[in-house]
Write a protein that holds these residues in place. Structure first.
Motif, PDB file in Angstrom:
ATOM      1  N   ARG A 246     -84.376  54.112 160.678  1.00 32.44           N
ATOM      2  CA  ARG A 246     -85.039  55.348 161.186  1.00 32.44           C
ATOM      3  C   ARG A 246     -85.969  55.959 160.125  1.00 32.44           C
ATOM      4  O   ARG A 246     -85.906  57.165 159.873  1.00 32.44           O
ATOM      5  CB  ARG A 246     -83.994  56.374 161.618  1.00 32.44           C
ATOM      6  CG  ARG A 246     -83.266  55.947 162.877  1.00 32.44           C
ATOM      7  CD  ARG A 246     -82.952  57.137 163.781  1.00 32.44           C
ATOM      8  NE  ARG A 246     -82.436  56.643 165.051  1.00 32.44           N
ATOM      9  CZ  ARG A 246     -83.004  56.896 166.224  1.00 32.44           C
ATOM     10  NH1 ARG A 246     -84.091  57.624 166.299  1.00 32.44           N
ATOM     11  NH2 ARG A 246     -82.479  56.414 167.328  1.00 32.44           N
ATOM     12  N   VAL A 286     -81.039  61.882 158.368  1.00 32.76           N
ATOM     13  CA  VAL A 286     -81.729  61.930 159.664  1.00 32.76           C
ATOM     14  C   VAL A 286     -81.353  63.209 160.426  1.00 32.76           C
ATOM     15  O   VAL A 286     -82.214  63.908 160.962  1.00 32.76           O
ATOM     16  CB  VAL A 286     -81.399  60.668 160.498  1.00 32.76           C
ATOM     17  CG1 VAL A 286     -81.884  60.826 161.940  1.00 32.76           C
ATOM     18  CG2 VAL A 286     -82.025  59.436 159.860  1.00 32.76           C
ATOM     19  N   GLY A 291     -83.307  64.759 163.451  1.00 29.55           N
ATOM     20  CA  GLY A 291     -83.447  63.512 164.204  1.00 29.55           C
ATOM     21  C   GLY A 291     -82.142  63.104 164.889  1.00 29.55           C
ATOM     22  O   GLY A 291     -81.134  63.812 164.803  1.00 29.55           O
TER      23      GLY A 291
END
Length: 610
Positions: A246, A286, A291
Motif C-alpha cells: 500500500r 496506513v 487508509g
C-alpha cells in the motif's frame, strides 16, 4: 515381624498397618537382605536391625497353597515354583519373586534417565512396570498415572502388559508408539512407509542401497550433520529485501534488524514473526494516514517475507539437505508423495528444529521399551518432545533391523546424564532352551537360571505337506501336555498367514496376530518373530528353519527372537537344508560348547516325550 503384600492393609479401628505395600521402604528389607544385619531408609532416617527369619506364603482363594522359610533372597524354591508355572494370558506381577538386582532398578528414584540393558527373559518389561508402580507410590503427591506414558512397540504388546499395573493398584497409563508420533507430524505433510513395512520389505528381499541409507541415518554423526546444516540455513540463505505494501515501505536495514532480533528461535518461526511485525508496522502507518488495510495486505507482506528464504517448509528443507554431491542417493522417495521409513524421523526432527511444535508437557515419566529398535535420531526426537524423566529398556541382542539398531553405548551418547544398569540373569527359559539360543546369537554376559527341561527338538520333513503334519503332531502333543500357551512363530507375517490357513483347514483353533492386531489372546497363537517380541509362551514351534529362510543377519535376529519366546519347550521344523545358524546341532565342532543331541528324525507315530 512385618508382613508384605501387593497392597497396604490396616486395622480399620487402630489404623495399624498389618500388611505393608511391597513398595514401602520397610519392604526392601525382604528383597535386599538375607538373614543377619539389615537396614532400610525410612522417612525419619536409616533404621538398623537384624533379620532373624524370612517366610513366604502363597494364598489363593482363601486357601494356603504353600509356606516355607526362605533364608536367602527370594528363595530359589519360590522362584523355581513360580517360573515353572504355565504362561497365562498375559504378563503377571512379579512382586513375589523380585530379585535383588531387579529391586535396585525398581527403586531407583534419582536417575533422570535410566537405561536398562537386559538379556532375553530377564524380566525387563515387568521390572519397568513395577518401577512405574513404585514411582507412582513413592511420589503420589506429585505424580499420577496421567503423567506417565509408555512408548511400546505395538498394540498387541500394549494389550499383553495392560493388566500388570492395575494388578499393582495403579490405573491404566497412556500408551504411545512412534507410529502415532509420526502421524501427528506427517499426516498433512507426506505419506510414509511404516517400520513394519520396512521390516517386511527387508525380510522379503535384502536391498543393499536401502540398507546403506538406513545405516547412514542411524548414526549419531548424522544428527550432528543435519543439526549443523539446519542451524546454518538462516544465516546462509536468508536474503533480506525491503517490504512494500500500500505504498508504504520498510527498508532492508529494518528487515535485517528485525530478523536478527529473533536469533535462537527456529527459522520458520523467525520468518513468521518478521512477517507479523512488518504487517503490524505497515498497517499502523496506513491506518494513521486514514487508509484501509485488509487481510490480503497482511498476506502480501507474508508472501514477500517468505520469498526471502528459498525453502517453503520443513519438507523442502529436508530434501535440500541431500542436494550436496556427497549425499546424492541418500534420499530416495518411494513415489511422488511417499518417503522411506528411514526418512520419517529425520523429517519430523527437521520440523521440530525449524518451527515451534507442541511437546508432551504433561508427561513426567516416559517408559521406552525395545530401545534397540530405535535410531539415535528417534531418541533425539523424544528428547525434544519429552522433557521428563525416562526409563529406557531393551536388549541389544534382539534387534529387528540390524541396519538401524542402537546399542547401549549409542543410546547413552544421546543421554550422557543417564544411569545405566544391566540385567544378565535370564529367568524365562529352561537352561536347555537358553543354551540353544546362545548358539544362535552368543551373549557372554547372559547367566541362565538353573531350571531344566527337554532339550529343543529339530524335526526334519521331506516336503511341505509332511512338515505341516509334523506341526499338527506337535500341536496335538502340546494339547495333551500340562502346558497352556503355544506360540507358532514364523519369520514373516506372510509365512504365518499361509501356515495359519493350512492349520485352520486341518481343524486347529488358533489366533493369528499381524501388524493390525490390537489384542493379545491366550491359547495357541501364530505370528511373526517381530510381533512376538516381548511375549512368552510355554511351548514354541518355529517352522521353516531351512537355509533359504534363515540365511542373513536379519534372519538370524528373527530366529533368536523366536527361540527366546519359549519358557518350557522349543520345537523347530524344516524341509530341505538346515539353516547355517543351526548347524551347531549337527556338527558339534561348530558349536561353542558341547550340547546334547538335538536333531532327531521324528516318525509320525512318535510317542510324546515326557
Amino acid at each position: 515381624g512385618h508382613y508384605i503384600g501387593v497392597h497396604d492393609f490396616s486395622d480399620p479401628e487402630t489404623q495399624e498397618i498389618l500388611i505393608h505395600d511391597w513398595r514401602a521402604p520397610v519392604s526392601s528389607l525382604y528383597y535386599d537382605f538375607e538373614l543377619g544385619a539389615a537396614h532400610f531408609e525410612a522417612p525419619t532416617g536409616t533404621v538398623h536391625g537384624t533379620i532373624t527369619g524370612k517366610r513366604q506364603y502363597k494364598i489363593a482363594g482363601d486357601r494356603l497353597e504353600y509356606m516355607f522359610d526362605s533364608a536367602l533372597t527370594i528363595g530359589d524354591e519360590v522362584l523355581q515354583r513360580e517360573l515353572s508355572q504355565s504362561a497365562d494370558d498375559r504378563m503377571k506381577s512379579i512382586v513375589a519373586t523380585i530379585q535383588r538386582e531387579q529391586n535396585e532398578v525398581i527403586r531407583n528414584e534419582t536417575a533422570k534417565v535410566l537405561i536398562l540393558q537386559g538379556v532375553a527373559g530377564s524380566g525387563k518389561t515387568s521390572i519397568a512396570l513395577h518401577r512405574v508402580a513404585f514411582l507412582l507410590y513413592r511420589f503420589k503427591d506429585s505424580l499420577s498415572s496421567d503423567n506417565v506414558m509408555i512408548l511400546s512397540p505395538n498394540k498387541v504388546f500394549g494389550d499383553y502388559i495392560a493388566n500388570v499395573l492395575p494388578e499393582l493398584g495403579e490405573e491404566q497409563i497412556a500408551e504411545i508408539d512412534f507410529e502415532r508420533i509420526a502421524d501427528r507430524f506427517l499426516a498433512r505433510v507426506t505419506e510414509y512407509e511404516t517400520f513394519s513395512e520396512q521390516v517386511i520389505k527387508l525380510l522379503d528381499r535384502p536391498d543393499d542401497a536401502a540398507a546403506e541409507r538406513m545405516r547412514f541415518k542411524a548414526t549419531a554423526e548424522f544428527i550432528t550433520r543435519l543439526d549443523e546444516w539446519l542451524a546454518a540455513r538462516a544465516d546462509a540463505e536468508f536474503t533480506p529485501r525491503q517490504i512494500e505494501q500500500r505504498n508504504k515501505r520498510l527498508p532492508e536495514d529494518w528487515v535485517v534488524d528485525a530478523f536478527a532480533s529473533s536469533r535462537g528461535l527456529p527459522v520458520f518461526s523467525r520468518l513468521d514473526l518478521l512477517a507479523e511485525s512488518a504487517a503490524h508496522r505497515l498497517r499502523q502507518e496506513v491506518l494513521d494516514k486514514g487508509g484501509k488495510w485488509s487481510a490480503a495486505d497482511s498476506n502480501g507482506v507474508r508472501k514477500q517475507v517468505r520469498a526471502m528464504f528459498p525453502h517453503k517448509d520443513a519438507f523442502a528443507l529436508y530434501t535440500a539437505f541431500y542436494q550436496t554431491p556427497e549425499l546424492k542417493g541418500m534420499f530416495k522417495p518411494l513415489g511422488r508423495k511417499k518417503i522411506e521409513y528411514a526418512d520419517v524421523f529425520p523429517l519430523v526432527y527437521t520440523m521440530i528444529k525449524t518451527s515451534r511444535q507442541e511437546g508432551y508437557g504433561r508427561i513426567r515419566h516416559l517408559l521406552v521399551d525395545e530401545m534397540q529398535d530405535y535410531t539415535p535420531l528417534q531418541y533425539a526426537v523424544l528428547r525434544e518432545l519429552f522433557s521428563c524423566k525416562m526409563t529406557i529398556l531393551g536388549d541389544a541382542n534382539q534387534s529387528v533391523n540390524p541396519f538401524s539398531s542402537s546399542s547401549l553405548p549409542v543410546i547413552r551418547g544421546i543421554f550422557p546424564e543417564a544411569d545405566c544398569l544391566e540385567l544378565c540373569k535370564s529367568y524365562r527359559s529352561t537352561a536347555e532352551i537358553t543354551d540353544f539360543a546362545q548358539h544362535i546369537a552368543r551373549n557372554d554376559k547372559l547367566v541362565p537360571i538353573g531350571r531344566h527341561g527337554l532339550p529343543p527338538q529339530i524335526v526334519s520333513a521331506h516336503d511341505a505337506k509332511s512338515q505341516t503334519a509334523d506341526i499338527l503332531a506337535l500341536i496335538a502333543r502340546h494339547r495333551r501336555s500340562e502346558y497352556r500357551s503355544l506360540g507358532i512363530i514364523c519369520k514373516t507375517v506372510a509365512q504365518a498367514e499361509e501356515l495359519h490357513l493350512a492349520l485352520s483347514a486341518a481343524g486347529v483353533d488358533l489366533t493369528f496376530l499381524d501388524y493390525e492386531s490390537t489384542e493379545f489372546s491366550a491359547g495357541t497363537v501364530i505370528t511373526s518373530a517381530h510381533i512376538a517380541k516381548g511375549l512368552e509362551f510355554d511351548t514354541v514351534i518355529v517352522p521353516d528353519v531351512d537355509d533359504t529362510n534363515y540365511a542373513n543377519a536379519m534372519d538370524k535376529g528373527m530366529l533368536y527372537i523366536a527361540c527366546t519366546r519359549a519358557m518350557h519347550e522349543l520345537h523347530l521344523t524344516h524341509v530341505g537344508r538346515l539353516s547355517p545358524f543351526l548347524q551347531f546341532t549337527v556338527d558339534p565342532e561348530r558349536s561353542f560348547d558341547d550340547v546334547g543331541p538335538m536333531t532327531q528324525e521324528v516318525s509320525h507315530q512318535a510317542t510324546p516325550v515326557g
